[in-house]
Design a protein around this motif. Sequence first.
Motif, PDB file in Angstrom:
ATOM      1  N   THR A 188     -34.217  41.276 -85.060  1.00  0.00           N
ATOM      2  CA  THR A 188     -33.583  39.945 -84.306  1.00  0.00           C
ATOM      3  C   THR A 188     -32.206  39.770 -84.977  1.00  0.00           C
ATOM      4  O   THR A 188     -32.122  39.724 -86.294  1.00  0.00           O
ATOM      5  N   LEU A 189     -31.233  39.793 -84.180  1.00  0.00           N
ATOM      6  CA  LEU A 189     -29.690  39.352 -84.846  1.00  0.00           C
ATOM      7  C   LEU A 189     -29.298  38.230 -84.748  1.00  0.00           C
ATOM      8  O   LEU A 189     -29.745  37.462 -83.824  1.00  0.00           O
ATOM      9  N   GLU A 190     -28.598  37.535 -85.882  1.00  0.00           N
ATOM     10  CA  GLU A 190     -28.386  36.096 -85.727  1.00  0.00           C
ATOM     11  C   GLU A 190     -26.675  35.977 -85.375  1.00  0.00           C
ATOM     12  O   GLU A 190     -26.131  36.886 -86.116  1.00  0.00           O
ATOM     13  N   GLY A 191     -26.525  35.062 -84.621  1.00  0.00           N
ATOM     14  CA  GLY A 191     -24.715  34.674 -84.505  1.00  0.00           C
ATOM     15  C   GLY A 191     -24.624  34.206 -83.336  1.00  0.00           C
ATOM     16  O   GLY A 191     -25.783  33.662 -82.534  1.00  0.00           O
ATOM     17  N   GLU A 192     -23.423  34.276 -82.860  1.00  0.00           N
ATOM     18  CA  GLU A 192     -23.007  33.843 -81.319  1.00  0.00           C
ATOM     19  C   GLU A 192     -22.917  34.919 -80.698  1.00  0.00           C
ATOM     20  O   GLU A 192     -22.682  36.142 -80.912  1.00  0.00           O
ATOM     21  N   GLU A 193     -23.369  34.731 -79.154  1.00  0.00           N
ATOM     22  CA  GLU A 193     -23.075  35.750 -78.168  1.00  0.00           C
ATOM     23  C   GLU A 193     -21.795  35.853 -77.660  1.00  0.00           C
ATOM     24  O   GLU A 193     -21.067  34.888 -77.490  1.00  0.00           O
ATOM     25  N   LEU A 194     -21.376  37.043 -76.940  1.00  0.00           N
ATOM     26  CA  LEU A 194     -20.187  37.130 -76.438  1.00  0.00           C
ATOM     27  C   LEU A 194     -20.204  38.176 -75.430  1.00  0.00           C
ATOM     28  O   LEU A 194     -20.807  39.320 -75.657  1.00  0.00           O
ATOM     29  N   SER A 195     -19.642  37.774 -74.373  1.00  0.00           N
ATOM     30  CA  SER A 195     -19.641  39.023 -73.176  1.00  0.00           C
ATOM     31  C   SER A 195     -18.506  39.670 -73.271  1.00  0.00           C
ATOM     32  O   SER A 195     -17.261  38.981 -72.904  1.00  0.00           O
ATOM     33  N   PHE A 196     -18.142  40.770 -73.579  1.00  0.00           N
ATOM     34  CA  PHE A 196     -17.162  41.623 -73.482  1.00  0.00           C
ATOM     35  C   PHE A 196     -16.845  42.719 -72.594  1.00  0.00           C
ATOM     36  O   PHE A 196     -17.720  43.467 -72.491  1.00  0.00           O
ATOM     37  N   ILE A 197     -16.310  42.350 -71.483  1.00  0.00           N
ATOM     38  CA  ILE A 197     -16.271  43.468 -70.234  1.00  0.00           C
ATOM     39  C   ILE A 197     -14.999  44.257 -70.168  1.00  0.00           C
ATOM     40  O   ILE A 197     -13.873  43.718 -70.282  1.00  0.00           O
ATOM     41  N   ILE A 198     -14.937  45.538 -69.817  1.00  0.00           N
ATOM     42  CA  ILE A 198     -14.019  46.309 -69.718  1.00  0.00           C
ATOM     43  C   ILE A 198     -14.090  46.958 -68.293  1.00  0.00           C
ATOM     44  O   ILE A 198     -15.027  47.004 -67.600  1.00  0.00           O
ATOM     45  N   VAL A 199     -12.844  47.453 -67.855  1.00  0.00           N
ATOM     46  CA  VAL A 199     -12.789  48.155 -66.564  1.00  0.00           C
ATOM     47  C   VAL A 199     -12.278  49.872 -67.033  1.00  0.00           C
ATOM     48  O   VAL A 199     -11.395  49.525 -67.846  1.00  0.00           O
ATOM     49  N   THR A 200     -13.048  50.793 -66.725  1.00  0.00           N
ATOM     50  CA  THR A 200     -12.418  52.195 -67.129  1.00  0.00           C
ATOM     51  C   THR A 200     -12.412  53.246 -65.917  1.00  0.00           C
ATOM     52  O   THR A 200     -13.232  53.128 -65.003  1.00  0.00           O
ATOM     53  N   ASP A 201     -11.416  53.905 -65.637  1.00  0.00           N
ATOM     54  CA  ASP A 201     -11.503  54.920 -65.010  1.00  0.00           C
ATOM     55  C   ASP A 201     -12.076  56.327 -65.474  1.00  0.00           C
ATOM     56  O   ASP A 201     -11.878  57.392 -64.634  1.00  0.00           O
ATOM     57  N   GLY A 202     -12.485  56.289 -66.721  1.00  0.00           N
ATOM     58  CA  GLY A 202     -12.949  57.419 -67.326  1.00  0.00           C
ATOM     59  C   GLY A 202     -11.977  57.872 -68.201  1.00  0.00           C
ATOM     60  O   GLY A 202     -12.259  58.632 -69.112  1.00  0.00           O
ATOM     61  N   GLN A 203     -10.708  57.459 -68.323  1.00  0.00           N
ATOM     62  CA  GLN A 203      -9.769  57.929 -69.015  1.00  0.00           C
ATOM     63  C   GLN A 203      -9.196  56.824 -69.745  1.00  0.00           C
ATOM     64  O   GLN A 203      -9.269  56.685 -71.015  1.00  0.00           O
ATOM     65  N   ARG A 204      -8.486  55.935 -68.578  1.00  0.00           N
ATOM     66  CA  ARG A 204      -8.062  54.550 -69.282  1.00  0.00           C
ATOM     67  C   ARG A 204      -8.844  53.705 -69.356  1.00  0.00           C
ATOM     68  O   ARG A 204      -9.740  53.554 -68.442  1.00  0.00           O
ATOM     69  N   TYR A 205      -8.890  52.459 -70.206  1.00  0.00           N
ATOM     70  CA  TYR A 205      -9.760  51.342 -69.765  1.00  0.00           C
ATOM     71  C   TYR A 205      -8.908  50.184 -69.969  1.00  0.00           C
ATOM     72  O   TYR A 205      -7.624  50.001 -70.855  1.00  0.00           O
ATOM     73  N   GLU A 252     -14.407  51.685 -78.025  1.00  0.00           N
ATOM     74  CA  GLU A 252     -13.741  53.136 -78.102  1.00  0.00           C
ATOM     75  C   GLU A 252     -14.705  54.160 -78.332  1.00  0.00           C
ATOM     76  O   GLU A 252     -14.785  55.157 -77.820  1.00  0.00           O
ATOM     77  N   PRO A 253     -15.599  53.749 -79.444  1.00  0.00           N
ATOM     78  CA  PRO A 253     -16.799  54.962 -79.756  1.00  0.00           C
ATOM     79  C   PRO A 253     -17.753  55.068 -78.514  1.00  0.00           C
ATOM     80  O   PRO A 253     -18.248  56.139 -78.392  1.00  0.00           O
ATOM     81  N   THR A 254     -17.850  53.824 -77.663  1.00  0.00           N
ATOM     82  CA  THR A 254     -18.726  54.085 -76.399  1.00  0.00           C
ATOM     83  C   THR A 254     -17.979  54.774 -75.540  1.00  0.00           C
ATOM     84  O   THR A 254     -18.903  55.971 -75.048  1.00  0.00           O
ATOM     85  N   LEU A 255     -16.745  54.755 -75.179  1.00  0.00           N
ATOM     86  CA  LEU A 255     -16.120  55.571 -74.229  1.00  0.00           C
ATOM     87  C   LEU A 255     -16.286  57.029 -74.819  1.00  0.00           C
ATOM     88  O   LEU A 255     -16.244  57.909 -74.020  1.00  0.00           O
ATOM     89  N   ARG A 256     -15.737  57.341 -76.060  1.00  0.00           N
ATOM     90  CA  ARG A 256     -15.605  58.651 -76.610  1.00  0.00           C
ATOM     91  C   ARG A 256     -17.158  59.202 -76.422  1.00  0.00           C
ATOM     92  O   ARG A 256     -17.261  60.440 -76.048  1.00  0.00           O
ATOM     93  N   GLY A 257     -18.132  58.577 -76.873  1.00  0.00           N
ATOM     94  CA  GLY A 257     -19.396  58.939 -76.740  1.00  0.00           C
ATOM     95  C   GLY A 257     -20.045  59.272 -75.490  1.00  0.00           C
ATOM     96  O   GLY A 257     -20.528  60.466 -75.277  1.00  0.00           O
ATOM     97  N   LEU A 258     -19.691  58.664 -74.581  1.00  0.00           N
ATOM     98  CA  LEU A 258     -19.775  58.875 -73.111  1.00  0.00           C
ATOM     99  C   LEU A 258     -19.279  60.099 -72.893  1.00  0.00           C
ATOM    100  O   LEU A 258     -19.857  60.984 -72.042  1.00  0.00           O
ATOM    101  N   THR A 259     -18.135  60.419 -72.920  1.00  0.00           N
ATOM    102  CA  THR A 259     -17.203  61.690 -72.566  1.00  0.00           C
ATOM    103  C   THR A 259     -17.966  62.793 -73.402  1.00  0.00           C
ATOM    104  O   THR A 259     -18.252  63.715 -72.734  1.00  0.00           O
TER     105      THR A 259
END
Length: 429
Positions: A188-205, A252-259
């Motif tokens: 269980t993590l403690e803290g405040e939650e935040l929604s961080f949304i991006i849009v990406t075309d697979g190259q840029r975001y 960025e690690p998420t997008l690099r990892g997906l690629t």
Amino acid sequence: MKVLVIGGGGREHALVWKLKQSPRVEKIWCAPGNGGIEADAECLPADPADVPALVALAERLSPDLTLVGPELPLVNAIGDAFRSRGWPIVAPSQQAAQLEDSKIFAKQFLQRQGIPTAQMYGVYDTAQVAVSALSGLNWPVVIKADGLCAGKGVFVAQDAASAEDFIRRVMDQNELGPGGKRLLLEETLEGEELSFIIVTDGQRYAPLVPTRDHKRIFDGNRGPNTGGMGAYSTDELLSPTLRQKILDSIVEPTLRGLTAEGIHYQGFLYVGLMLTASGPKVLEFNCRLGDPETQAIVARMDFDLAQVLADFAAGTLEPSRLKWKQGASVCVVIASEGYPGKYAVGRKIDGLTDVKRINGVEVFHAGTQRQGDSIIATGGRVLGVTAAGASIDSALSLAYEAVAKIRFDGMQYRKDIGAKAGRVRAVGD
Ligand code: AMP
């Protein structure tokens, strides 16, 4: 441009409302839409889970762009079906949608890529083994059913008895259906939650403005979880340092990892974060926009959404086009009596015309139908009263002024949306 929007909630109404403002858009269809969307788009009957039927619909309509709101069509491969026919669509592939469709897939991806997230204790496919793994863990423990469970698949267990009860209901009694066949246990993590949304075309975001939503039904974050009782957005939710840290250590690690894993991600990616004392950590991914977050986000958009999405579909997303209004926005959800349990339907909504006179407020419809000249509540979440302002306080007072004019029997809403605005606890601030 002719645009087809798939879905029928507040999120889709907010998207339709924004698209309609674009001088490039000559026609919007929404499938299935709702009683409020009808005023802004042509609504067509559709089951968002039925991808072959949606393909047939798009074959007939020939939209220049299709935008998908909910997760079910994504998990059912609408992105693949449209792209294989060369039809422009804002939707990740079925493979990419596993980030939302399977909590185990998402967690293992995060671990492989070394992205900060709650420590996983294990993955289980029988209740017996999961229950025996509980001994020796630090409480509370988070239990997550693997698949899509309509927001009911996560339980923060305070002790072994309630953990065992949840595990048995999910795995032995199949209360959540096939989504509960496997589950994971995590810290269980403690803290405040935040929604961080991006849009990406697979190259840029491009990141969208940060938001925070309010999941519990009652004020003070009490009561059961819902699909979201409200959200707000202000730049003060995030310091520039923390924003950069989220981009560097998570996005960025998420997008690099997906690629690197051969997943070409095209669409909106919702990163649910916990801002912990040791930095931001991923709670979950959604492969789409959140609701009610989208309603707060569109209220701050200072760009042509149709243009940005057309660039996106052509594979040339231009992040610098996403300009945002200074200040803040807020969305207060009005729900039916009984929600999120069994709720009352068929009640007539009054006051919607009065609200139209308040500048800076939009009422997005979620569960409504038009009957003659009246609007009737037909869903659990009924309306999203959304306002923008120079500050969170001015956005809040506009939104609540509007809420006070709306009436239907048994309606309920939270009075403390945005009350914690600006309070961020995270290292690096
Ligand atoms: P999820 O669908 O994974 O975001 O979980 C739904 C909600 O459960 C989140 O918005 C959090 O409030 C809570 N939650 C999920 N995972 C954790 C965790 N590891 N620690 C604390 N709360 C969590």
